[in-house]
Design a protein around this motif. Structure first.
Motif, mmCIF file in Angstrom:
data_model
loop_
_atom_site.group_PDB
_atom_site.id
_atom_site.type_symbol
_atom_site.label_atom_id
_atom_site.label_comp_id
_atom_site.label_asym_id
_atom_site.label_seq_id
_atom_site.Cartn_x
_atom_site.Cartn_y
_atom_site.Cartn_z
ATOM 1 N N PHE A 110 18.298 24.347 6.184
ATOM 2 C CA PHE A 110 16.997 24.986 5.980
ATOM 3 C C PHE A 110 17.150 26.479 5.679
ATOM 4 O O PHE A 110 16.494 27.013 4.782
ATOM 5 C CB PHE A 110 16.114 24.808 7.214
ATOM 6 N N MET A 111 17.977 27.162 6.462
ATOM 7 C CA MET A 111 18.164 28.609 6.336
ATOM 8 C C MET A 111 19.657 28.916 6.225
ATOM 9 O O MET A 111 20.302 29.264 7.215
ATOM 10 C CB MET A 111 17.587 29.331 7.562
ATOM 11 N N PRO A 112 20.253 28.777 5.048
ATOM 12 C CA PRO A 112 21.695 29.011 4.902
ATOM 13 C C PRO A 112 22.092 30.404 5.383
ATOM 14 O O PRO A 112 21.456 31.398 5.042
ATOM 15 C CB PRO A 112 21.909 28.859 3.387
ATOM 16 N N ALA A 274 2.588 27.361 10.866
ATOM 17 C CA ALA A 274 3.834 28.000 10.432
ATOM 18 C C ALA A 274 4.009 27.866 8.921
ATOM 19 O O ALA A 274 4.399 28.827 8.238
ATOM 20 C CB ALA A 274 5.017 27.381 11.161
ATOM 21 N N PHE A 275 3.691 26.712 8.383
ATOM 22 C CA PHE A 275 3.807 26.526 6.934
ATOM 23 C C PHE A 275 2.798 27.387 6.177
ATOM 24 O O PHE A 275 3.088 27.921 5.116
ATOM 25 C CB PHE A 275 3.618 25.054 6.571
ATOM 26 N N TYR A 276 1.609 27.520 6.735
ATOM 27 C CA TYR A 276 0.589 28.340 6.071
ATOM 28 C C TYR A 276 1.030 29.801 6.022
ATOM 29 O O TYR A 276 0.908 30.464 4.988
ATOM 30 C CB TYR A 276 -0.743 28.209 6.815
ATOM 31 N N LEU A 277 1.554 30.298 7.143
ATOM 32 C CA LEU A 277 1.987 31.692 7.201
ATOM 33 C C LEU A 277 3.182 31.955 6.291
ATOM 34 O O LEU A 277 3.350 33.085 5.798
ATOM 35 C CB LEU A 277 2.331 32.060 8.646
ATOM 36 N N TYR A 278 4.006 30.940 6.070
ATOM 37 C CA TYR A 278 5.220 31.100 5.275
ATOM 38 C C TYR A 278 5.092 30.514 3.866
ATOM 39 O O TYR A 278 6.097 30.319 3.188
ATOM 40 C CB TYR A 278 6.405 30.448 5.998
ATOM 41 N N ARG A 279 3.872 30.258 3.447
ATOM 42 C CA ARG A 279 3.680 29.575 2.160
ATOM 43 C C ARG A 279 4.204 30.393 0.970
ATOM 44 O O ARG A 279 4.600 29.822 -0.053
ATOM 45 C CB ARG A 279 2.203 29.245 1.969
ATOM 46 N N LYS A 281 6.629 33.083 1.413
ATOM 47 C CA LYS A 281 8.032 33.418 1.659
ATOM 48 C C LYS A 281 8.947 32.232 1.374
ATOM 49 O O LYS A 281 10.040 32.391 0.825
ATOM 50 C CB LYS A 281 8.187 33.868 3.128
ATOM 51 N N HIS A 282 8.517 31.021 1.770
ATOM 52 C CA HIS A 282 9.337 29.817 1.574
ATOM 53 C C HIS A 282 8.466 28.709 0.963
ATOM 54 O O HIS A 282 8.169 27.711 1.625
ATOM 55 C CB HIS A 282 9.936 29.348 2.904
ATOM 56 N N PRO A 283 8.078 28.846 -0.291
ATOM 57 C CA PRO A 283 7.185 27.847 -0.902
ATOM 58 C C PRO A 283 7.823 26.467 -1.030
ATOM 59 O O PRO A 283 7.118 25.465 -1.092
ATOM 60 C CB PRO A 283 6.887 28.447 -2.284
ATOM 61 N N GLU A 284 9.161 26.402 -1.031
ATOM 62 C CA GLU A 284 9.824 25.106 -1.193
ATOM 63 C C GLU A 284 9.623 24.191 0.019
ATOM 64 O O GLU A 284 9.777 22.972 -0.084
ATOM 65 C CB GLU A 284 11.326 25.305 -1.441
ATOM 66 N N SER A 337 13.737 27.533 12.497
ATOM 67 C CA SER A 337 14.407 28.231 11.392
ATOM 68 C C SER A 337 13.492 29.274 10.764
ATOM 69 O O SER A 337 13.932 30.393 10.443
ATOM 70 C CB SER A 337 14.861 27.216 10.337
ATOM 71 N N LEU A 338 12.219 28.930 10.599
ATOM 72 C CA LEU A 338 11.261 29.882 10.043
ATOM 73 C C LEU A 338 11.070 31.079 10.976
ATOM 74 O O LEU A 338 11.030 32.231 10.536
ATOM 75 C CB LEU A 338 9.924 29.190 9.793
ATOM 76 N N VAL A 339 10.954 30.805 12.272
ATOM 77 C CA VAL A 339 10.777 31.890 13.247
ATOM 78 C C VAL A 339 12.036 32.755 13.304
ATOM 79 O O VAL A 339 11.951 33.984 13.438
ATOM 80 C CB VAL A 339 10.431 31.318 14.633
ATOM 81 N N ALA A 340 13.212 32.128 13.228
ATOM 82 C CA ALA A 340 14.458 32.902 13.248
ATOM 83 C C ALA A 340 14.529 33.849 12.057
ATOM 84 O O ALA A 340 14.947 35.014 12.186
ATOM 85 C CB ALA A 340 15.655 31.952 13.242
ATOM 86 N N ASP A 341 14.111 33.381 10.899
ATOM 87 C CA ASP A 341 14.090 34.228 9.709
ATOM 88 C C ASP A 341 13.124 35.401 9.895
ATOM 89 O O ASP A 341 13.442 36.554 9.573
ATOM 90 C CB ASP A 341 13.689 33.387 8.500
ATOM 91 N N TYR A 342 11.957 35.109 10.457
ATOM 92 C CA TYR A 342 10.963 36.150 10.723
ATOM 93 C C TYR A 342 11.502 37.153 11.745
ATOM 94 O O TYR A 342 11.399 38.372 11.559
ATOM 95 C CB TYR A 342 9.683 35.493 11.235
#
Length: 582
Positions: A110-112, A274-279, A281-284, A337-342
């Motif tokens: 998810f987050m290489p 989480a998906f809405y907030l990251y739509r 930053k990470h559209p994939e 993974s999304l929170v770690a990136d944030y």
């Protein structure tokens, strides 16, 4: 060695290190257990596969070969060379390390390059998350097939995200052979993502070809499942009633309570937010998350249809609600993974107050998946995990750095770890001190002597002939596994209805012979085992004489204070064994 190879080697070492640390945390939190849960099925299955004469006059043992999992055939072969309990312990350790590594591997997909995401994913699994509905298994404290299958499915998901079809096919084929139900559930998830995400949809022929490879690998278990599925019940209405009474926790959605459904809905909203907030930053991840969550809702809806609208033995045999088990781990790992990136970006560019907020958010994203979570376990686990994370960088990666070992503390990922570690370390060690100060096996494992039936069963294993049939409390699930002797019936035996529907009449007939009405299990107040024990204790000598005219029974296990004319052959602190034959 070039820079890329060094980076890859360092990452591999980190993943193995964190898997070992997370394993220690998981053992600290859940401990290791023996003679528990589905081992009431699996240990007798191993003995039955080794010797078809292992449990004569035991109808439950007779249906065990229809259990559709190749895993236990492999374990039975290994049992030729190793004693069973050391073997199960070794397999448990190997499984824990593998599943934890697989969680980190999916986070990496998810987050290489995000080691924070990998660490969080492993800690999430180390906490032992439990599905809120369906009573399924993700990661538990003894060796069994569902937890192992989770690891293979996480590896399959990682290969799927990285678009490596052959690897995906191999992992999926193995997962099918371990737990065919989880393989079926996961197939629906991956199919939905393939149809929903453009980059997969454009290559659907390639994925379909490799799905054929997965099915080819899964052929042994598919053959076993076909044999199991053909075992029809003589009375489908009886099977439905018995299954609903015995396994409402797997089949009946309304049995899980409003609180669990509320929390389940909360996780859905959390995942969606989480998906809405990251739509942007990470559209994939948007279509992936939508498809994954949509399939989870499909399994929820199908469980209501199967239980209440169109009841069907074959549909209920699929246990639709357990399809949600496959949602939990990948959804949790993606969220972490999304929170770690944030959190990484916050620590890199923002002031200390926001760094503390990011640290707290990262911790919550991991801990929230175990509900309810013990504060003691949370603090101790995070203190150990974060401390080992920093030690790894300090001793292994930065030890030879020209900038000095302590340059690790100036990097964002490890500043984030350190901002959590001091309060957690102090409170965690203080709260865990009572158990850790006990220098005994019990600090890390549940001793088998904790089982109420253990000592009685051990006497049976050492003093009774291999074909002796024991009449025991139906709530004693593990007696057959410990004693390695046939028993008359247990409540756990009703699990066999899932892989041999024809077993329903035999199981119910034996319960009724003991004066136990299985239909009352849904309405009884208090713990189920208490109800079974109270029903069993009403048996008298005249009931045993009646049973002996229809069935073979050699020994009867009763309360120490029970009065009987049958001779006592063993007496323990709470129970005694009476000889009722010969």
């Amino acid at each position: 060695m070039d820079g890329n190879k060094i980076k890859t080697a360092n990452h591999a070492v980190f993943m193995l290190w964190m898997a070992c640390v997370s394993f220690l945390i998981s053992v600290l939190i859940t401990r290791y257990d023996v003679f528990t849960g589905n081992q009431a099925i699996q240990i007798p299955l191993i003995h039955e596969l080794m010797d078809r004469r292992a449990f004569p006059s035991d109808p439950f043992a007779a249906i065990l070969p229809y259990y559709a999992s190749m895993l236990w055939r492999v374990v039975a072969m290994l049992h030729i060379f190793f004693h069973l309990q050391p073997l199960l312990l070794g397999l448990f350790i190997a499984r824990q390390l593998f599943v934890l590594y697989a969680a980190g591997r999916l986070a990496h997909a998810f987050m290489p390059g995000s080691r924070l995401a990998a660490m969080g994913a492993m800690l999430m699994l180390a906490f032992g998350p439990v599905p809120l509905v369906g009573s399924g298994t993700i990661f538990n404290n003894y060796f069994e097939q569902s937890g192992l299958c989770t690891g293979f499915l996480l590896m399959a998901a990682a290969a799927f995200i990285e678009r490596k079809p052959l690897r995906w096919a191999v992992w999926m084929g193995i997962a099918f052979n371990v737990n065919i139900l989880y393989g079926i559930y996961a197939s629906v998830y991956f199919t939905a993502v393939t149809l929903a995400v453009a980059r997969y949809r454009s290559q659907w022929k390639e994925w379909a070809k490799h799905a054929g490879v997965a099915l080819l690998i899964a052929l042994p278990t598919l053959w076993l499942a076909l044999q199991s599925f053909s075992r029809e019940a003589s009375d489908s209405h009886l099977w439905m009633a018995a299954s609903r009474a015995r396994s409402a926790h797997h089949l009946m959605p309304l049995a899980w309570g409003n609180r669990n459904w509320f929390l389940f809905a909360f996780f859905f909203l959390l995942f969606s937010a989480a998906f809405y907030l990251y739509r942007k930053k990470h559209p994939e991840f948007g279509p992936f998350g939508l498809a994954w969550t949509g399939v989870c809702l499909f399994w929820v809806g199908l469980s209501f249809v199967a239980a209440y609208m169109l009841p069907s033995p074959k549909l209920l045999q699929l246990q639709p609600i357990r399809g949600t088990d496959i949602w939990y781990a990948p959804a949790g790992i993606l969220l972490i993974s999304l929170v770690a990136d944030y959190a990484y970006r916050i620590v890199t560019h923002r002031p200390l107050r926001q760094q503390i907020w990011a640290s707290a958010l990262f911790v919550v994203s991991i801990a929230v998946w175990r509900v309810p979570v013990s504060i003691k376990h949370a603090l101790s686990a995070f203190s150990i995990g974060l401390l080992m994370f920093v030690i790894y960088r300090l001793l292994i990666e930065r030890g030879r750095s020209s900038r000095g070992a302590f340059s690790v503390f100036r990097t964002p990922s490890y500043s984030l770890a350190l901002s959590c570690i001091l309060p957690a370390l102090i409170l965690g060690i203080w709260l865990e001190k009572p158990r850790l100060s006990d220098d005994s096996f019990e600090a890390f494992a549940h001793p088998p002597e904790e089982k109420i039936e253990y000592r009685t069963a051990r006497w049976a294993a050492t003093h009774a002939s291999y074909d002796s049939v024991f009449l025991t409390d139906p709530g004693w699930d593990q007696f057959r596994s410990i004693a390695e002797r046939p028993i008359f019936v247990s409540w756990k035996d009703g699990t066999g209805l899932f892989w041999d529907r024809s077993f329903a009449s035999e199981w119910i007939e034996r319960l009724v012979a003991l004066g136990i009405d299985y239909r009352q299990a849904k309405t009884t107040s208090g713990p189920l085992n208490r109800w079974l024990t109270e029903s069993y204790r009403r048996l008298g000598d005249e009931d045993i004489w009646r049973l002996l005219r229809a069935y073979r029974i050699d020994y009867w296990v009763v309360d120490k204070k029970h009065s009987s004319c049958f001779p006592v052959v063993y007496q323990g602190a709470r129970w005694k064994i009476l000889r009722v034959s010969g």
